[in-house]
Design a protein around this motif. Structure first.
Motif, short mmCIF file in Angstrom:
data_model
loop_
_atom_site.label_atom_id
_atom_site.label_comp_id
_atom_site.label_asym_id
_atom_site.label_seq_id
_atom_site.Cartn_x
_atom_site.Cartn_y
_atom_site.Cartn_z
N GLY A 6 40.80 -63.10 -2.92
CA GLY A 6 39.60 -62.34 -3.14
C GLY A 6 39.80 -60.85 -2.97
O GLY A 6 38.93 -60.06 -3.25
N VAL A 90 30.95 -70.61 -4.78
CA VAL A 90 30.19 -69.61 -5.52
C VAL A 90 29.30 -70.28 -6.56
O VAL A 90 28.11 -69.94 -6.71
CB VAL A 90 31.13 -68.59 -6.17
N ARG A 121 34.40 -66.20 1.06
CA ARG A 121 34.67 -65.22 0.02
C ARG A 121 34.51 -63.81 0.57
O ARG A 121 33.73 -63.58 1.49
CB ARG A 121 33.73 -65.42 -1.18
N ILE A 125 32.37 -60.50 -3.52
CA ILE A 125 31.77 -61.70 -4.12
C ILE A 125 30.52 -62.13 -3.35
O ILE A 125 29.47 -62.39 -3.95
CB ILE A 125 32.79 -62.84 -4.17
N SER A 126 30.64 -62.17 -2.03
CA SER A 126 29.49 -62.62 -1.24
C SER A 126 28.34 -61.62 -1.27
O SER A 126 27.17 -62.02 -1.17
CB SER A 126 29.93 -62.87 0.21
#
Length: 412
Positions: A6, A90, A121, A125-126
């Motif tokens: 990530g 996700v 993540r 992304i989060s």
């Protein structure tokens, strides 16, 4: 160097690839193997999602029958989908959060999915997933108004819940990364300790075997150049060859024993105490010089130091031993002067001088690593070492080692 999954960086000096076992990350192309701890966590997450879903059942009692059926089916499926959170965190979060914009019973699964993304993540992304969760609150507040609380208060409460879940996941992720990085540092430190131990053993064996083999070559050369020597001298030289060969084999056998002891076989207990063979000290310098004299070298020793600690004396002994070995190899027959001076608090100095000419040069192969090893040994002890020819036609090896006022446990 590689980046963590990530793109998040774990340690300033290194960029690691996080193992899936640590963070529980799954991939679409392989099956996830859960540990006992993973099973406990997954069951807890499933029960939490089911509990939140059951709390939402009273909210849909007044809904039309078709909508109640849809709510129940989607709520059940979302809870079952919690078991896929490790493989598709996700995707699960995007689907459940989107459905939670209207469906009441999907809220439990969406909370667990958001928590999973925060743990598994990085922020790039989060963070957007959390932003999506906040955005879905807007249609939910308008489509699902509460009778006992205003939209603003209800929205603030749900926003606080989402941010709390996300912060909790971030804290858990940071803690796991810290533990993983500490384990990596511990492994690196262990490997570094093994490397230093191997270098120490190699340095000791070079110093010892180079001295013994040069003594063998010196006596063998004497027999070669004087085949008509008296029987007594031949017997003495043969005895010296036998003695030095025996000592060289004994040194080699002891070091091999140390290596075998430090690497036990399968099923054998590991013992951290590695037996060291007896190490020479400063008091053994006269014995070393006398051994060289018996081999035919013209060595003069001038000792002007007393009470040298054991560790410091051992380093000085090895430096003088290697310098005498080099003099024997490259200036055989030339007089060698060894001068050792020092006082506590000012340091310990050793100087080995010999003319560059030689009557009986020894043709011994070498890796030309002896002086390099001496320099490394002196630097590791906090000292310095210089070597090279002088304008007077001599070759000098000059070393200085620190001698503190107070003796430490390592020096004692």
């Amino acid at each position: 160097m590689t980046r963590a999954r990530g793109g998040d960086e774990l340690v300033p000096e290194y960029r690691w690839v996080l193992p899936s076992v640590l963070l529980g990350d799954g991939r679409e192309d392989r099956r996830i193997r859960r540990s006992l701890r993973d099973w406990v966590v997954d069951i807890a997450m499933f029960l939490i999602a089911c509990g939140i879903t059951l709390l939402g059942l009273p909210e849909i009692q007044n809904e039309p029958e078709p909508l109640i059926a849809i709510e129940q089916v989607m709520g059940g499926l979302s809870c079952v989908a919690i078991w896929l959170r490790r493989r598709w965190p996700v995707g699960l979060a995007l689907v459940t959060l989107t459905l939670s914009a209207y469906l009441e019973l999907v809220g439990g699964a969406s909370v667990v999915a958001l928590f999973t993304v925060a743990v598994h993540r990085p922020f790039k992304i989060s963070g957007p997933v959390t932003l999506l969760a906040l955005i879905t609150l807007v249609p939910y507040l308008f489509l699902r108004p509460q009778s006992d609380i205003g939209p603003l208060e209800w929205g603030l409460l749900l926003m606080a819940l989402i941010l709390t879940v996300y912060a909790w996941g971030i804290v858990i992720r940071a803690r796991r990364q810290l533990i993983w990085s500490l384990r990596q540092r511990a492994d690196i430190a262990a490997e570094e300790a093994k490397r230093l131990e191997r270098e120490r053993i190699a340095r000791e064996m070079h110093d010892v075997l180079a001295h013994r083999i040069s003594m063998l070559s010196l006596h063998a050369g004497a027999l070669e150049f004087r085949p008509d020597a008296p029987a007594g001298e031949i017997a003495m030289a043969a005895g010296a060859i036998r003695t030095n060969a025996h000592l060289a084999l004994q040194d080699l056998r002891e070091v091999i024993g140390v290596l075998r002891h430090s690497r036990p076989g399968e099923g054998e207990p590991v013992d951290d105490t590695v037996p060291d063979r007896p190490q020479p000290t400063f008091a053994d310098l006269p014995t070393l010089v006398e051994e060289c004299r018996q081999a035919g070298m013209d060595v003069r020793l001038d000792l002007r130091a007393d009470g040298v600690p054991e560790g410091l004396g051992r380093n000085l002994y090895r430096i003088v031993q290697e310098a005498l070995t080099n003099a024997r190899k490259h200036a055989g027959g030339a007089p060698v002067t060894v001068t050792v001076t020092g006082t506590r608090g000012k340091g310990l100095s050793a100087e080995v001088r010999n003319p560059l000419w030689s009557r009986r040069p020894l043709r011994l192969p070498g890796a030309k690593a002896g002086l390099i090893g001496l320099t490394e040994r002196a630097e590791l002890a906090g000292g310095t070492l210089e070597h090279g020819p002088t304008p007077e036609g001599e070759f000098v090896v000059r070393a200085w080692l620190p001698w503190p006022l107070e003796t430490t446990l390592e020096d004692a």
